[in-house]
Design a protein around this motif. Structure first.
Motif, mmCIF file in Angstrom:
data_model
loop_
_atom_site.group_PDB
_atom_site.id
_atom_site.type_symbol
_atom_site.label_atom_id
_atom_site.label_comp_id
_atom_site.label_asym_id
_atom_site.label_seq_id
_atom_site.Cartn_x
_atom_site.Cartn_y
_atom_site.Cartn_z
ATOM 1 N N VAL A 75 0.837 -1.208 0.000
ATOM 2 C CA VAL A 75 0.000 0.000 0.000
ATOM 3 C C VAL A 75 0.871 1.256 0.000
ATOM 4 O O VAL A 75 0.589 2.216 -0.729
ATOM 5 C CB VAL A 75 -0.971 -0.018 1.202
ATOM 6 N N ALA A 76 1.930 1.273 0.791
ATOM 7 C CA ALA A 76 2.795 2.455 0.879
ATOM 8 C C ALA A 76 3.489 2.734 -0.459
ATOM 9 O O ALA A 76 3.594 3.892 -0.881
ATOM 10 C CB ALA A 76 3.822 2.277 1.989
ATOM 11 N N ALA A 77 3.955 1.691 -1.137
ATOM 12 C CA ALA A 77 4.642 1.876 -2.419
ATOM 13 C C ALA A 77 3.689 2.406 -3.484
ATOM 14 O O ALA A 77 4.047 3.303 -4.262
ATOM 15 C CB ALA A 77 5.266 0.554 -2.878
ATOM 16 N N VAL A 78 2.479 1.880 -3.516
ATOM 17 C CA VAL A 78 1.493 2.348 -4.497
ATOM 18 C C VAL A 78 1.097 3.794 -4.196
ATOM 19 O O VAL A 78 0.969 4.616 -5.103
ATOM 20 C CB VAL A 78 0.252 1.418 -4.526
ATOM 21 N N LYS A 79 0.945 4.107 -2.924
ATOM 22 C CA LYS A 79 0.567 5.471 -2.550
ATOM 23 C C LYS A 79 1.667 6.454 -2.946
ATOM 24 O O LYS A 79 1.385 7.541 -3.462
ATOM 25 C CB LYS A 79 0.277 5.561 -1.057
ATOM 26 N N GLU A 80 2.907 6.089 -2.722
ATOM 27 C CA GLU A 80 4.014 6.973 -3.073
ATOM 28 C C GLU A 80 4.129 7.147 -4.587
ATOM 29 O O GLU A 80 4.312 8.258 -5.081
ATOM 30 C CB GLU A 80 5.330 6.411 -2.521
ATOM 31 N N ARG A 81 3.996 6.053 -5.323
ATOM 32 C CA ARG A 81 4.183 6.102 -6.782
ATOM 33 C C ARG A 81 2.985 6.698 -7.515
ATOM 34 O O ARG A 81 3.150 7.462 -8.467
ATOM 35 C CB ARG A 81 4.468 4.690 -7.294
ATOM 36 N N PHE A 82 1.757 6.324 -7.074
ATOM 37 C CA PHE A 82 0.563 6.692 -7.834
ATOM 38 C C PHE A 82 -0.412 7.601 -7.082
ATOM 39 O O PHE A 82 -1.452 7.962 -7.632
ATOM 40 C CB PHE A 82 -0.187 5.425 -8.259
ATOM 41 N N ARG A 83 -0.127 7.918 -5.833
ATOM 42 C CA ARG A 83 -1.041 8.715 -4.989
ATOM 43 C C ARG A 83 -2.413 8.048 -4.873
ATOM 44 O O ARG A 83 -3.444 8.710 -4.879
ATOM 45 C CB ARG A 83 -1.150 10.141 -5.508
ATOM 46 N N CYS A 84 -2.393 6.729 -4.794
ATOM 47 C CA CYS A 84 -3.609 5.938 -4.608
ATOM 48 C C CYS A 84 -3.458 5.092 -3.352
ATOM 49 O O CYS A 84 -2.429 4.450 -3.156
ATOM 50 C CB CYS A 84 -3.843 4.996 -5.793
ATOM 51 N N ASP A 85 -4.483 5.113 -2.516
ATOM 52 C CA ASP A 85 -4.558 4.218 -1.369
ATOM 53 C C ASP A 85 -5.296 2.995 -1.900
ATOM 54 O O ASP A 85 -6.520 2.971 -1.942
ATOM 55 C CB ASP A 85 -5.322 4.913 -0.243
ATOM 56 N N ALA A 86 -4.535 1.995 -2.365
ATOM 57 C CA ALA A 86 -5.092 0.947 -3.218
ATOM 58 C C ALA A 86 -5.053 -0.440 -2.584
ATOM 59 O O ALA A 86 -4.066 -0.810 -1.939
ATOM 60 C CB ALA A 86 -4.333 0.920 -4.543
ATOM 61 N N TYR A 87 -6.129 -1.168 -2.824
ATOM 62 C CA TYR A 87 -6.294 -2.536 -2.321
ATOM 63 C C TYR A 87 -6.883 -3.389 -3.442
ATOM 64 O O TYR A 87 -7.514 -2.870 -4.357
ATOM 65 C CB TYR A 87 -7.206 -2.539 -1.088
ATOM 66 N N THR A 88 -6.666 -4.697 -3.336
ATOM 67 C CA THR A 88 -7.091 -5.608 -4.392
ATOM 68 C C THR A 88 -7.980 -6.705 -3.828
ATOM 69 O O THR A 88 -7.694 -7.250 -2.758
ATOM 70 C CB THR A 88 -5.857 -6.257 -5.060
#
Length: 148
Positions: A75-88
């Motif tokens: 989650v932290a890597a996706v938030k840093e790279r894409f500014r998304c708090d993302a889950y699957t």
């Protein structure tokens, strides 16, 4: 928005192109006009996705998840790279687990945290039908802003 489009593109690049996403959070609440009067800091995203055909066997899916951990589970890597708090959410799991996951995310996304007021969830297909058009529109808006 650019981050979301980048995230969606990265998912498709690794073969995750069948499913949909729920978008939520301050991004869909118009917090710029609310009492908080600030821009959204990120976009909350839950991606409901079917496994790629080559990963229908559990061992292959497990390996796929390990190879794509930073995109699917960090989650932290996706938030840093894409500014998304993302889950699957894996749409190919057993029905009861899928219902539990959906219930969890709906409960989290269906109300404003501070006020408990009902709110909507934006559902968009994972396929790239309009992503290019959205990026073009963003670029045009950016160009217009720079003119002033």
């Amino acid at each position: 928005m650019r981050g979301l489009l980048g995230f969606r593109g990265a998912l498709r690049e690794v073969g995750l192109d069948e499913g949909f996403q729920w978008l939520d959070g301050s991004f869909v609440e118009d917090i710029e006009s609310s009492t908080r009067q600030r821009a959204p800091g990120d976009i909350d995203v839950v991606t409901f996705v079917r496994r790629p055909a080559a990963c229908r066997v559990e061992a292959d899916w497990k390996r796929f998840n390990q190879e794509n951990f930073s995109l699917l589970h960090d989650v932290a890597a996706v938030k840093e790279r894409f500014r998304c708090d993302a889950y699957t959410v894996d749409l190919d799991i057993e029905a009861e687990s899928l219902v539990d996951s959906t219930r969890y995310w709906f409960g989290l996304f269906s109300h404003q945290r501070a006020t408990c007021q009902w709110k909507g969830i934006l559902r968009i297909p994972l396929a790239a039908h309009a992503d290019e058009s959205a990026l073009e529109w963003l670029n045009e808006m950016n160009d217009q802003d720079e003119e002033y």
